[in-house]
Design an enzyme around this catalytic site. Structure first.
Site, PDB file in Angstrom:
ATOM      1  N   LYS A 192      24.805 -49.624  -6.456  1.00 41.58           N
ATOM      2  CA  LYS A 192      24.718 -50.658  -7.500  1.00 41.58           C
ATOM      3  C   LYS A 192      25.145 -51.955  -6.812  1.00 41.58           C
ATOM      4  CE  LYS A 192      24.028 -51.879 -11.824  1.00 41.58           C
ATOM      5  NZ  LYS A 192      22.724 -51.827 -12.488  1.00 41.58           N
ATOM      6  N   ASP A 224      20.656 -47.218 -11.700  1.00 40.14           N
ATOM      7  CA  ASP A 224      19.967 -47.144 -12.997  1.00 40.14           C
ATOM      8  C   ASP A 224      18.483 -46.852 -12.787  1.00 40.14           C
ATOM      9  OD1 ASP A 224      19.805 -49.660 -11.798  1.00 40.14           O
ATOM     10  OD2 ASP A 224      19.959 -50.790 -13.674  1.00 40.14           O
ATOM     11  N   ASP A 248      27.597 -37.411  -8.884  1.00 38.03           N
ATOM     12  CA  ASP A 248      27.953 -36.480  -9.957  1.00 38.03           C
ATOM     13  C   ASP A 248      26.908 -36.559 -11.060  1.00 38.03           C
ATOM     14  OD1 ASP A 248      29.613 -34.733 -11.530  1.00 38.03           O
ATOM     15  OD2 ASP A 248      30.240 -36.501 -12.674  1.00 38.03           O
ATOM     16  N   ASP A 252      23.454 -33.798 -11.854  1.00 40.93           N
ATOM     17  CA  ASP A 252      23.242 -33.099 -13.133  1.00 40.93           C
ATOM     18  C   ASP A 252      21.839 -33.398 -13.653  1.00 40.93           C
ATOM     19  OD1 ASP A 252      25.855 -32.080 -13.227  1.00 40.93           O
ATOM     20  OD2 ASP A 252      26.084 -32.541 -15.362  1.00 40.93           O
TER      21      ASP A 252
HETATM   22  C1  IPM Z   1      31.084 -31.455 -10.496  1.00 39.63           C
HETATM   23  C2  IPM Z   1      31.974 -31.501 -11.702  1.00 39.63           C
HETATM   24  C3  IPM Z   1      33.338 -32.071 -11.299  1.00 39.63           C
HETATM   25  C4  IPM Z   1      33.120 -33.478 -10.774  1.00 39.63           C
HETATM   26  C5  IPM Z   1      34.391 -32.034 -12.397  1.00 39.63           C
HETATM   27  C6  IPM Z   1      34.577 -30.655 -12.982  1.00 39.63           C
HETATM   28  C7  IPM Z   1      35.703 -32.583 -11.920  1.00 39.63           C
HETATM   29  O1  IPM Z   1      31.382 -32.241 -12.706  1.00 39.63           O
HETATM   30  O2  IPM Z   1      31.432 -30.745  -9.526  1.00 39.63           O
HETATM   31  O3  IPM Z   1      30.041 -32.100 -10.504  1.00 39.63           O
HETATM   32  O4  IPM Z   1      33.090 -34.434 -11.560  1.00 39.63           O
HETATM   33  O5  IPM Z   1      32.973 -33.619  -9.568  1.00 39.63           O
HETATM   34 MG    MG Z   2      29.386 -32.887 -12.262  1.00 38.31          MG
END
Ligand code: IPM
Ligand code: MG
Length: 358
Positions: A192, A224, A248, A252
């Site tokens: 960013k 973004d 992180d 996901d």
């Molecule tokens: C991940 C998880 C962790 C993070 C949490 C559980 C602390 O979300 O491994 O991605 O934020 O790194």
């Molecule tokens: Mg995570």
């Protein structure tokens, strides 16, 4: 010399999925394919309950001595009201820091059998193969100062610090360049830089290294835009390198391209240690019911054979076995679709073990 691994099942479904990973290890061992010294330790809420801290010193010592750590998951509703310093997540962050695991590899690959399980159209996700390289031991997760203070006027102030040093950026970028060089040769650095000085430094540092990797095509994206592009056209990505927090979030997001977060393994690498864990959490909502998907955990074992134990053939074998059970129509609830055979955690693990036989 035989290598040693430390198992840290942790909390929630961590316990259940670790049991399935152990079945795979037992099978390998019984076949004489590998010889590993195994020990087990405490981490997370389970450790807090038993010894009053989410990361006992004994766990850190054992982890440092092991060639690799295999971790289930940490966290749960039960511990959410605890002080930050003793929350289960602190156990996970603490072990990453203690082992200096700065390079987190989160591969997002679509299993062709699951292309229909994604919420995106199959033609958008088919064939995606993305490696997210997330910086894991610095950035806003660890920066000081941090905390919540009460000001004289009664207002509270919550603050965290996003800080990166050049050498911290260089060491994770180096790994990312090397990985890109062995794949399609495309590296996208996500930052960013238009707003955050620390990530402007990130960008400049990554650019300054480009001359050392003439075969890697470097590009940049603001986070973004990257979040948007991952959904719009995920196949444009080969390797993404980014900061702790952005990694992180984007990992996901990338996992959902593949149909389920229950499928994605990860490797966290330092210069001396390595830790392998699924990218999903402890899923307290389904813990103890025997329905969790053990495949991300089992695929994390495969990554361990590939990256730490130098037994890539065993990694291939595990990945092949997972493909076979998916081909056979076995699905845990998270990836189940009409017409498929819905199975629980243990049955999925047993099926993978059965499919390991060549
Ligand atoms: C991940 C998880 C962790 C993070 C949490 C559980 C602390 O979300 O491994 O991605 O934020 O790194
Ligand atoms: Mg995570």
């Amino acid at each position: 010399m035989s290598k040693s691994i430390l198992l840290l099942p942790g909390d929630g479904i961590g316990q259940e999925i670790m049991a399935e990973a152990v079945k795979v290890l037992d099978w390998m061992q019984a076949q004489g394919l590998t010889s590993l010294q195994r020990s087990e330790g405490l981490i997370g809420g389970t450790a807090y309950d038993q010894v009053g801290t989410p990361l006992p010193a004994q766990t850190v010592t054992a982890a440092k001595a092991a060639d690799a750590v295999l971790l289930g998951a940490v966290g749960g509703v039960k511990w959410e009201s605890l002080d930050y310093a003793v929350r289960p997540e602190r156990g996970l962050l603490g072990i990453r820091k203690a082992l200096d695991l700065y390079c987190n590899l989160r591969p997002a690959q679509v299993f062709p059998q699951l292309a229909n399980a994604s919420t995106l159209k199959p033609e958008v996700v088919a064939g995606i193969d993305i490696m997210v390289v997330r910086e894991l031991s610095s950035g806003i997760y660890f920066g000081e100062p941090r905390g919540v203070e009460t000001l004289p006027d009664g207002r509270q102030k919550g603050f965290n610090t996003l800080v990166y040093y050049t050498d911290e950026i260089q060491r994770v970028a180096r790994r990312a360049y090397e990985i890109a060089g062995k794949r399609q040769g495309r590296l996208c650095s996500v930052d960013k830089a238009n707003v955050l000085e620390s990530t402007e430094l990130w960008r400049k540092t990554v650019i300054a290294m480009a001359a050392d990797y003439p075969h890697v095509a470097l590009s940049h994206m603001y986070v973004d835009n990257a979040a948007m592009q991952l959904i719009r056209n995920p196949r444009q990505f080969d390797v993404i390198v980014t900061t702790n927090l952005f990694g992180d979030i984007l990992s996901d997001e990338a996992s959902m391209l593949t149909g389920s977060i229950g499928m994605l393994p990860s490797a966290s690498l330092g210069d001396r240690s390595a830790l392998y864990e699924p990218i999903h959490g402890s899923a307290p909502d389904i813990a103890g019911q025997g329905v969790a998907n053990p495949l991300a955990m089992i695929l994390s074992v495969a990554m361990m054979f590939r990256y730490t134990l130098d037994q890539p053939a065993l990694a291939d074998r595990i990945e092949r076995a997972v493909n076979r059970v998916l081909d056979a129509g076995l699905r845990t609830a998270d990836i189940w679709q009409t017409g498929m055979n819905k199975v629980g955690t243990a049955a999925m693990g047993d099926a993978v073990v059965a499919a390991l036989t060549d």
